[in-house]
Each structure stands twice: as structure tokens, then as C-alpha cells.
Design a protein around this motif. Structure first.
Motif, PDB file in Angstrom:
ATOM      1  N   PRO A   1     -19.359  10.825  11.661  1.00  0.00           N
ATOM      2  CA  PRO A   1     -19.714  11.095  10.268  1.00  0.00           C
ATOM      3  C   PRO A   1     -18.523  10.981   9.318  1.00  0.00           C
ATOM      4  N   ASN A   2     -17.351  10.734   9.877  1.00  0.00           N
ATOM      5  CA  ASN A   2     -16.131  10.542   9.071  1.00  0.00           C
ATOM      6  C   ASN A   2     -16.107   9.192   8.353  1.00  0.00           C
ATOM      7  N   ILE A   3     -16.872   8.212   8.876  1.00  0.00           N
ATOM      8  CA  ILE A   3     -16.711   6.847   8.371  1.00  0.00           C
ATOM      9  C   ILE A   3     -17.337   6.692   6.986  1.00  0.00           C
TER      10      ILE A   3
ATOM     11  N   TYR B   1      -8.759   0.213   8.547  1.00  0.00           N
ATOM     12  CA  TYR B   1      -8.423   1.618   8.251  1.00  0.00           C
ATOM     13  C   TYR B   1      -9.167   2.510   9.234  1.00  0.00           C
ATOM     14  N   CYS B   2      -8.665   3.733   9.391  1.00  0.00           N
ATOM     15  CA  CYS B   2      -9.180   4.601  10.446  1.00  0.00           C
ATOM     16  C   CYS B   2     -10.666   4.884  10.274  1.00  0.00           C
ATOM     17  N   GLY B   3     -11.063   5.317   9.062  1.00  0.00           N
ATOM     18  CA  GLY B   3     -12.491   5.576   8.900  1.00  0.00           C
ATOM     19  C   GLY B   3     -12.859   6.327   7.634  1.00  0.00           C
ATOM     20  N   CYS B   4     -12.149   7.397   7.321  1.00  0.00           N
ATOM     21  CA  CYS B   4     -12.538   8.204   6.158  1.00  0.00           C
ATOM     22  C   CYS B   4     -12.037   7.567   4.860  1.00  0.00           C
ATOM     23  N   ARG B   5     -12.518   8.054   3.734  1.00  0.00           N
ATOM     24  CA  ARG B   5     -12.115   7.447   2.454  1.00  0.00           C
ATOM     25  C   ARG B   5     -10.631   7.660   2.181  1.00  0.00           C
ATOM     26  N   TYR B   6     -10.061   8.751   2.713  1.00  0.00           N
ATOM     27  CA  TYR B   6      -8.627   8.979   2.504  1.00  0.00           C
ATOM     28  C   TYR B   6      -7.808   7.955   3.291  1.00  0.00           C
ATOM     29  N   SER B   7      -8.244   7.677   4.513  1.00  0.00           N
ATOM     30  CA  SER B   7      -7.496   6.696   5.318  1.00  0.00           C
ATOM     31  C   SER B   7      -7.635   5.298   4.730  1.00  0.00           C
ATOM     32  N   ASP B   8      -8.752   5.028   4.075  1.00  0.00           N
ATOM     33  CA  ASP B   8      -8.947   3.727   3.427  1.00  0.00           C
ATOM     34  C   ASP B   8      -7.879   3.569   2.342  1.00  0.00           C
TER      35      ASP B   8
ATOM     36  N   GLU C   1      -3.473  17.755   9.812  1.00  0.00           N
ATOM     37  CA  GLU C   1      -4.502  18.795   9.991  1.00  0.00           C
ATOM     38  C   GLU C   1      -5.897  18.235   9.740  1.00  0.00           C
ATOM     39  N   ARG C   2      -5.970  17.333   8.793  1.00  0.00           N
ATOM     40  CA  ARG C   2      -7.273  16.717   8.500  1.00  0.00           C
ATOM     41  C   ARG C   2      -7.794  15.972   9.729  1.00  0.00           C
ATOM     42  N   CYS C   3      -6.904  15.245  10.391  1.00  0.00           N
ATOM     43  CA  CYS C   3      -7.339  14.479  11.569  1.00  0.00           C
ATOM     44  C   CYS C   3      -7.746  15.417  12.706  1.00  0.00           C
ATOM     45  N   ARG C   4      -7.026  16.522  12.870  1.00  0.00           N
ATOM     46  CA  ARG C   4      -7.417  17.481  13.912  1.00  0.00           C
ATOM     47  C   ARG C   4      -8.836  17.990  13.667  1.00  0.00           C
ATOM     48  N   ALA C   5      -9.114  18.341  12.414  1.00  0.00           N
ATOM     49  CA  ALA C   5     -10.450  18.852  12.084  1.00  0.00           C
ATOM     50  C   ALA C   5     -11.502  17.762  12.301  1.00  0.00           C
ATOM     51  N   CYS C   6     -11.129  16.539  11.988  1.00  0.00           N
ATOM     52  CA  CYS C   6     -12.038  15.390  12.162  1.00  0.00           C
ATOM     53  C   CYS C   6     -12.340  15.165  13.650  1.00  0.00           C
ATOM     54  N   PHE C   7     -11.301  15.204  14.473  1.00  0.00           N
ATOM     55  CA  PHE C   7     -11.502  15.035  15.930  1.00  0.00           C
ATOM     56  C   PHE C   7     -12.412  16.145  16.456  1.00  0.00           C
ATOM     57  N   ARG C   8     -12.139  17.346  15.984  1.00  0.00           N
ATOM     58  CA  ARG C   8     -12.890  18.507  16.472  1.00  0.00           C
ATOM     59  C   ARG C   8     -14.383  18.349  16.163  1.00  0.00           C
ATOM     60  N   LEU C   9     -14.656  17.913  14.964  1.00  0.00           N
ATOM     61  CA  LEU C   9     -16.065  17.740  14.573  1.00  0.00           C
ATOM     62  C   LEU C   9     -16.739  16.667  15.434  1.00  0.00           C
ATOM     63  N   ARG C  10     -16.109  15.510  15.542  1.00  0.00           N
ATOM     64  CA  ARG C  10     -16.747  14.395  16.246  1.00  0.00           C
ATOM     65  C   ARG C  10     -16.878  14.688  17.741  1.00  0.00           C
ATOM     66  N   LEU C  11     -15.830  15.273  18.318  1.00  0.00           N
ATOM     67  CA  LEU C  11     -15.913  15.569  19.752  1.00  0.00           C
ATOM     68  C   LEU C  11     -16.865  16.738  19.994  1.00  0.00           C
TER      69      LEU C  11
ATOM     70  N   SER D   1     -21.189  16.922   6.573  1.00  0.00           N
ATOM     71  CA  SER D   1     -20.636  17.819   7.602  1.00  0.00           C
ATOM     72  C   SER D   1     -19.147  17.530   7.780  1.00  0.00           C
ATOM     73  N   TRP D   2     -18.772  16.266   7.630  1.00  0.00           N
ATOM     74  CA  TRP D   2     -17.355  15.907   7.711  1.00  0.00           C
ATOM     75  C   TRP D   2     -16.604  16.456   6.497  1.00  0.00           C
ATOM     76  N   ASP D   3     -17.196  16.345   5.319  1.00  0.00           N
ATOM     77  CA  ASP D   3     -16.567  16.895   4.111  1.00  0.00           C
ATOM     78  C   ASP D   3     -16.292  18.386   4.291  1.00  0.00           C
TER      79      ASP D   3
ATOM     80  N   TRP E   1      -2.200   4.674  16.950  1.00  0.00           N
ATOM     81  CA  TRP E   1      -1.972   5.379  15.678  1.00  0.00           C
ATOM     82  C   TRP E   1      -2.587   6.778  15.668  1.00  0.00           C
ATOM     83  N   GLN E   2      -3.281   7.144  16.722  1.00  0.00           N
ATOM     84  CA  GLN E   2      -3.862   8.492  16.770  1.00  0.00           C
ATOM     85  C   GLN E   2      -2.946   9.406  17.575  1.00  0.00           C
ATOM     86  N   ASP E   3      -3.007  10.690  17.271  1.00  0.00           N
ATOM     87  CA  ASP E   3      -2.137  11.668  17.921  1.00  0.00           C
ATOM     88  C   ASP E   3      -2.831  12.175  19.206  1.00  0.00           C
TER      89      ASP E   3
HETATM   90  S1  SF4 Z   1      -7.597   9.334   9.169  1.00  0.00           S
HETATM   91 FE1  SF4 Z   1      -9.136   8.977  10.803  1.00  0.00          FE
HETATM   92  S2  SF4 Z   1      -8.940  10.723  12.226  1.00  0.00           S
HETATM   93 FE2  SF4 Z   1      -7.916  11.257  10.302  1.00  0.00          FE
HETATM   94  S3  SF4 Z   1      -9.462  12.325   9.087  1.00  0.00           S
HETATM   95 FE3  SF4 Z   1      -9.561  10.181   8.475  1.00  0.00          FE
HETATM   96  S4  SF4 Z   1     -11.107   9.273   9.807  1.00  0.00           S
HETATM   97 FE4  SF4 Z   1     -10.537  11.229  10.713  1.00  0.00          FE
END
Ligand code: SF4
Length: 189
Positions: free
Chosen positions: A33-35, A163-170, A82-92, A68-70, A116-118
Motif C-alpha cells: 500500500p506504500n506504492i 524509485y522505491c515506491g512511496c511519493r516521498y521516495s519518488d 524511521e519512515r522505511c521501518r514503519a513501511c516495512f512493518r506495515l507491509r510485512l 493505511s500506509w499514510d 538500497w534497503q536496510d
Molecule cells: S522509501 Fe520505500 S521503504 Fe521507505 S517508506 Fe518509501 S516506499 Fe517505504
């Protein structure tokens, strides 16, 4: 072992699928749901589904609920770690709940293909999410397979996102590309 494999996209599925399905019963969960935006979500999903269908692989698409991702990353938008940790937690967590519902033993993720992922953040998020649902988190590190995943996905003509997926990573990726362009231009001047 029966493994629910959380898959982020088609190119990242290629190598983990081969590695895990050789010895285990594996089913794939597309839980992302992050994408952003929806068209990008669908493009990645359709790329994954196309390859999976060609291999006879079962894929469960879990509900796409970007709100739900927001909620999961609220307040962390400008703190990528921290944002990515929360994102991983939600998806997993979504994959773990699905695994528990279908009686699977464990969850693994294709996220560990990407250099590029931790991996520590993925491991921690996966362990916590899976503990909540009574399934095991299978710790993997597929980064050494990234070059082969890249080669194969190019050969297959798969869509490969930049880009990874979310609008911030874009936006972060766009800025990074602009910086690199400016650096190259400065070197040429
Ligand atoms: S950069 Fe990737 S892992 Fe991090 S919050 Fe955005 S979509 Fe999720």
C-alpha cells in the motif's frame, strides 16, 4: 516449510523465488500500500503477475489501502530511516496476517534483494510483525543476487521502476537524479 513470500515487484521476485521454492512450498503475497500513485502500483503488480503466470506461480494481491500506509508513517515523512521501518512493518504485517490466515509457517520478503534497503530494519520489522501473528520471519539476504536479478529482468523486458515506491521516495529519487545531472554538467564545464 510453507512460506508466504512478500513481493515488492516483479524484478525483485525472480531470484528469491528460485532460492526459496527449490526447498519449500512458496506462495506470493503482493502487499504494497506504500506504492504511489495507483497507476504505478498497478504497473508493478501487472509486471509481477505476468511473470508469475508464465511460471504457474500463485499470487495473492492483498487490499491496496494507501491510507493505511499514510497512517503508519504519519509524523515520519521527513525521516526516511524511521519512515522505511514503519513501511516495512506495515507491509510485512499484512503478509504475516495473510500467512497466519492460510496456515503458512513463515514469511520472507523480496525486499532484501535491493542493495538500497536496510537489511537490519527489514529484519527487525519482519520479526516484530510476524511475532504478532504467530508465524516465523525467515531472515534472508538476497543482495548478492541483485546483479542477476537486474540482468534477468532486463532480458525479460520487465518494467523496472526508478524509485522505491512511496511519493516521498519518488521526489527523493528525482532530486538525486537532478543532483547527479548537475554534477556531471559541472565536471564537463
Ligand atoms: S522509501 Fe520505500 S521503504 Fe521507505 S517508506 Fe518509501 S516506499 Fe517505504
Amino acid at each position: 516449510m510453507r512460506i508466504m513470500l512478500h513481493a515488492c515487484c516483479g524484478p525483485c521476485l525472480l531470484e528469491p523465488w528460485d532460492a526459496l521454492s527449490a526447498d519449500h512450498e512458496v506462495r506470493v503475497a503482493y502487499a504494497n500500500p506504500n506504492i504511489h500513485p495507483l497507476a504505478e502500483y498497478e504497473r508493478r503488480r501487472d509486471t509481477l503477475l505476468g511473470w508469475a503466470a508464465s511460471q504457474g506461480i500463485e499470487v495473492d494481491e492483498l487490499a491496496y489501502e494507501p491510507e493505511s500506509w499514510d497512517r503508519a508513517v504519519a509524523g515520519l515523512e521527513d525521516r526516511p530511516g524511521e519512515r522505511c521501518r514503519a513501511c516495512f512493518r506495515l507491509r510485512l504485517g499484512l503478509a504475516a496476517a495473510h500467512a497466519a490466515e492460510l496456515g503458512y509457517d513463515a514469511v520472507a520478503t523480496t525486499l532484501t534483494v535491493s542493495p538500497w534497503q536496510d537489511p537490519d530494519a527489514i529484519r527487525e520489522a519482519g520479526a516484530r510483525a510476524c511475532a504478532e501473528h504467530g508465524v516465523e520471519f525467515l531472515v534472508t539476504d538476497f543482495r548478492e543476487r541483485y546483479p542477476e536479478a537486474t540482468r534477468r529482468s532486463r532480458e525479460l523486458g520487465m518494467y523496472r521502476q526508478n524509485y522505491c515506491g512511496c511519493r516521498y521516495s519518488d521526489e527523493e529519487s528525482r532530486q538525486q537524479r537532478e543532483r547527479r545531472r548537475a554534477e556531471r554538467a559541472a565536471r564537463r564545464a
